[in-house]
Each structure stands twice: as structure tokens, then as C-alpha cells.
Design a protein around this motif. Structure first.
Motif, PDB file in Angstrom:
ATOM      1  N   ILE A 139      -6.665  -4.987   2.213  1.00 45.27           N
ATOM      2  CA  ILE A 139      -7.736  -5.956   2.428  1.00 45.27           C
ATOM      3  C   ILE A 139      -9.001  -5.211   2.820  1.00 45.27           C
ATOM      4  CG2 ILE A 139      -7.109  -6.385   4.821  1.00 45.27           C
ATOM      5  CD1 ILE A 139      -8.112  -9.278   2.794  1.00 45.27           C
ATOM      6  N   HIS A 140     -10.121  -5.611   2.257  1.00 49.62           N
ATOM      7  CA  HIS A 140     -11.416  -5.055   2.633  1.00 49.62           C
ATOM      8  C   HIS A 140     -12.330  -6.215   2.956  1.00 49.62           C
ATOM      9  CE1 HIS A 140     -15.502  -3.456   2.162  1.00 49.62           C
ATOM     10  NE2 HIS A 140     -14.966  -2.390   2.705  1.00 49.62           N
ATOM     11  N   ARG A 141     -13.072  -6.066   4.038  1.00 46.82           N
ATOM     12  CA  ARG A 141     -13.946  -7.125   4.513  1.00 46.82           C
ATOM     13  C   ARG A 141     -15.381  -6.609   4.515  1.00 46.82           C
ATOM     14  NH1 ARG A 141     -15.461  -8.547  10.136  1.00 46.82           N
ATOM     15  NH2 ARG A 141     -14.465  -6.594  10.628  1.00 46.82           N
ATOM     16  N   SER A 142     -16.252  -7.347   3.849  1.00 44.46           N
ATOM     17  CA  SER A 142     -17.670  -7.031   3.924  1.00 44.46           C
ATOM     18  C   SER A 142     -18.354  -8.144   4.714  1.00 44.46           C
ATOM     19  CB  SER A 142     -18.276  -6.910   2.517  1.00 44.46           C
ATOM     20  OG  SER A 142     -18.378  -8.182   1.923  1.00 44.46           O
ATOM     21  N   HIS A 143     -19.647  -8.105   4.790  1.00 45.20           N
ATOM     22  CA  HIS A 143     -20.363  -9.147   5.526  1.00 45.20           C
ATOM     23  C   HIS A 143     -20.240 -10.502   4.841  1.00 45.20           C
ATOM     24  CE1 HIS A 143     -22.088  -6.499   8.437  1.00 45.20           C
ATOM     25  NE2 HIS A 143     -22.508  -5.691   7.486  1.00 45.20           N
ATOM     26  N   ARG A 144     -20.134 -10.488   3.527  1.00 47.34           N
ATOM     27  CA  ARG A 144     -20.116 -11.737   2.779  1.00 47.34           C
ATOM     28  C   ARG A 144     -18.754 -12.106   2.201  1.00 47.34           C
ATOM     29  NH1 ARG A 144     -25.157 -13.797   0.762  1.00 47.34           N
ATOM     30  NH2 ARG A 144     -26.845 -12.614   1.650  1.00 47.34           N
TER      31      ARG A 144
ATOM     32  N   SER B 250     -11.948   5.995   9.991  1.00 45.54           N
ATOM     33  CA  SER B 250     -10.978   6.916  10.593  1.00 45.54           C
ATOM     34  C   SER B 250      -9.685   6.196  10.942  1.00 45.54           C
ATOM     35  CB  SER B 250     -11.565   7.615  11.816  1.00 45.54           C
ATOM     36  OG  SER B 250     -11.786   6.705  12.849  1.00 45.54           O
ATOM     37  N   ARG B 251      -9.770   4.945  11.393  1.00 46.93           N
ATOM     38  CA  ARG B 251      -8.553   4.153  11.648  1.00 46.93           C
ATOM     39  C   ARG B 251      -7.793   3.907  10.354  1.00 46.93           C
ATOM     40  NH1 ARG B 251     -11.988   1.473  15.007  1.00 46.93           N
ATOM     41  NH2 ARG B 251     -12.350  -0.189  13.496  1.00 46.93           N
ATOM     42  N   HIS B 252      -8.532   3.622   9.287  1.00 44.98           N
ATOM     43  CA  HIS B 252      -7.880   3.374   8.000  1.00 44.98           C
ATOM     44  C   HIS B 252      -7.169   4.626   7.496  1.00 44.98           C
ATOM     45  CE1 HIS B 252      -8.140   1.917   3.596  1.00 44.98           C
ATOM     46  NE2 HIS B 252      -7.025   1.518   4.166  1.00 44.98           N
ATOM     47  N   LYS B 253      -7.788   5.783   7.650  1.00 43.45           N
ATOM     48  CA  LYS B 253      -7.144   7.037   7.237  1.00 43.45           C
ATOM     49  C   LYS B 253      -5.871   7.279   8.042  1.00 43.45           C
ATOM     50  CE  LYS B 253     -11.226   9.477   5.616  1.00 43.45           C
ATOM     51  NZ  LYS B 253     -12.158  10.586   5.850  1.00 43.45           N
ATOM     52  N   ARG B 254      -5.919   6.976   9.327  1.00 47.34           N
ATOM     53  CA  ARG B 254      -4.743   7.150  10.184  1.00 47.34           C
ATOM     54  C   ARG B 254      -3.618   6.208   9.745  1.00 47.34           C
ATOM     55  NH1 ARG B 254      -7.292   6.985  14.839  1.00 47.34           N
ATOM     56  NH2 ARG B 254      -7.023   4.761  15.200  1.00 47.34           N
ATOM     57  N   ILE B 255      -3.971   4.982   9.412  1.00 47.24           N
ATOM     58  CA  ILE B 255      -2.981   4.011   8.943  1.00 47.24           C
ATOM     59  C   ILE B 255      -2.393   4.465   7.612  1.00 47.24           C
ATOM     60  CG2 ILE B 255      -2.711   1.654   8.070  1.00 47.24           C
ATOM     61  CD1 ILE B 255      -4.867   0.838  10.129  1.00 47.24           C
ATOM     62  N   ARG B 256      -3.244   4.955   6.711  1.00 48.37           N
ATOM     63  CA  ARG B 256      -2.807   5.351   5.378  1.00 48.37           C
ATOM     64  C   ARG B 256      -1.836   6.531   5.400  1.00 48.37           C
ATOM     65  NH1 ARG B 256      -1.668   4.595   1.647  1.00 48.37           N
ATOM     66  NH2 ARG B 256      -2.860   5.616   0.054  1.00 48.37           N
TER      67      ARG B 256
ATOM     68  N   GLN C  65      -6.253  -6.303  -2.754  1.00 51.55           N
ATOM     69  CA  GLN C  65      -5.677  -5.628  -3.911  1.00 51.55           C
ATOM     70  C   GLN C  65      -4.223  -5.323  -3.632  1.00 51.55           C
ATOM     71  OE1 GLN C  65      -8.074  -2.088  -4.206  1.00 51.55           O
ATOM     72  NE2 GLN C  65      -9.350  -3.015  -5.789  1.00 51.55           N
ATOM     73  N   LEU C  66      -3.419  -5.340  -4.684  1.00 55.49           N
ATOM     74  CA  LEU C  66      -2.031  -4.915  -4.605  1.00 55.49           C
ATOM     75  C   LEU C  66      -1.940  -3.577  -5.321  1.00 55.49           C
ATOM     76  CD1 LEU C  66      -0.011  -6.668  -3.184  1.00 55.49           C
ATOM     77  CD2 LEU C  66       0.944  -7.304  -5.355  1.00 55.49           C
TER      78      LEU C  66
ATOM     79  N   ARG D  99       7.868  -8.702  -1.671  1.00 61.27           N
ATOM     80  CA  ARG D  99       7.718  -7.910  -0.444  1.00 61.27           C
ATOM     81  C   ARG D  99       6.598  -6.911  -0.625  1.00 61.27           C
ATOM     82  NH1 ARG D  99      12.705  -6.823   2.853  1.00 61.27           N
ATOM     83  NH2 ARG D  99      11.539  -4.932   3.203  1.00 61.27           N
ATOM     84  N   VAL D 100       5.721  -6.823   0.370  1.00 61.85           N
ATOM     85  CA  VAL D 100       4.595  -5.897   0.321  1.00 61.85           C
ATOM     86  C   VAL D 100       4.477  -5.170   1.649  1.00 61.85           C
ATOM     87  CG1 VAL D 100       3.274  -7.247  -1.349  1.00 61.85           C
ATOM     88  CG2 VAL D 100       2.936  -7.650   1.075  1.00 61.85           C
ATOM     89  N   VAL D 101       3.663  -4.118   1.653  1.00 67.78           N
ATOM     90  CA  VAL D 101       3.283  -3.405   2.865  1.00 67.78           C
ATOM     91  C   VAL D 101       1.831  -3.777   3.126  1.00 67.78           C
ATOM     92  CG1 VAL D 101       2.968  -1.146   3.908  1.00 67.78           C
ATOM     93  CG2 VAL D 101       4.830  -1.506   2.308  1.00 67.78           C
ATOM     94  N   PHE D 102       1.533  -4.320   4.306  1.00 69.95           N
ATOM     95  CA  PHE D 102       0.185  -4.793   4.608  1.00 69.95           C
ATOM     96  C   PHE D 102      -0.667  -3.667   5.148  1.00 69.95           C
ATOM     97  CE2 PHE D 102      -2.823  -7.278   7.363  1.00 69.95           C
ATOM     98  CZ  PHE D 102      -3.544  -7.812   6.310  1.00 69.95           C
ATOM     99  N   ASP D 103      -1.790  -3.431   4.490  1.00 70.71           N
ATOM    100  CA  ASP D 103      -2.766  -2.434   4.920  1.00 70.71           C
ATOM    101  C   ASP D 103      -4.021  -3.184   5.339  1.00 70.71           C
ATOM    102  OD1 ASP D 103      -4.546  -0.372   5.262  1.00 70.71           O
ATOM    103  OD2 ASP D 103      -4.382   0.408   3.218  1.00 70.71           O
TER     104      ASP D 103
END
Length: 119
Positions: A30-35, A10-16, A40-41, A91-95
Motif C-alpha cells: 500500500i502506498h499513500r499520497s496526499h490525495r 527507512s521504515r519501509h526498507k526495514r520491513i522489506r 499492488q499485489l 492469502r497475502v503478506v501485508f506490506d
């Protein structure tokens, strides 16, 4: 699905809703899993992924041990910055993907900035 993951989505949807990647300034996701970490750009207007890099890649596994640790996040940030420069992107937009800006996410972002990406 775990309650914590539902909150992150829900936070990610709000950011998007607020950010958008363009051809001149793509979105760095950026996506973070346990491992592992995955970066991605993405150009949202043409709906194309310019490239993606993960810490499970063979060259990164050799350089640093462990999956989702800070050493690998720093290496991933540097590699993403180098590949982005090869594609002509500075230049990028950080998500941050709904994750808190600390730990691996912060290490990744600071390494990418240090290697030359602006965001």
C-alpha cells in the motif's frame, strides 16, 4: 525530501528485509499520497506485479468523494480482495509501506480482511 518521508522510507526498507511475496502468497503493498491510495499485489520471486488498483480510478471516484479518505480506503480494500480472488489468491503478506497502522491504512487492511483476504 521531507524528514518525515525519509523516516517512512527507512521504515519501509526495514520491513522489506523481513517480508517476501511468493506466487502462493504475494505481497500486498500500500502506498499513500496526499490525495490517493495505491495498492499492488507483487510476486517478489518472479519480480512481477499481479495487479494494481488506485483510488484515482474512475469507478472508485464515482462511488466515494475525496481522494485519500477512509471511505475510499475501505472501497479499495474490498476491490483488492475481489481482484485477488479472481487471480486465485486468498492469502497475502501485508506490506504497510512504512506507514503507521492507523487511519486509511488500517481501514484498507480491515476491509480487505473482511472481503476474504487472509493476512
Amino acid at each position: 525530501m521531507v524528514k518525515r518521508e525519509i523516516g517512512r522510507i527507512s521504515r519501509h526498507k526495514r520491513i522489506r528485509r523481513k517480508i517476501l511475496g511468493t506466487a502462493e502468497r504475494p505481497r500486498l503493498v500500500i502506498h499513500r499520497s496526499h490525495r490517493n491510495l495505491v495498492a499492488q499485489l507483487v510476486d517478489d520471486i518472479s519480480q512481477k506485479t499481479l495487479f494494481g488498483v488506485t483510488t484515482s480510478a474512475k469507478d472508485l471516484r464515482v462511488k466515494a468523494e475525496g481522494g485519500g479518505n477512509i471511505k475510499r480506503a475501505v472501497l479499495l480494500g474490498e476491490i483488492v480482495a475481489v481482484r485477488a480472488k479472481e487471480k486465485g489468491v486468498s492469502r497475502v503478506v501485508f506490506d504497510r509501506g512504512g506507514y503507521l497502522y492507523h487511519g486509511c491504512i488500517k481501514a484498507f487492511a480491515e476491509a480487505a480482511r473482511k472481503a476474504g483476504l487472509e493476512f
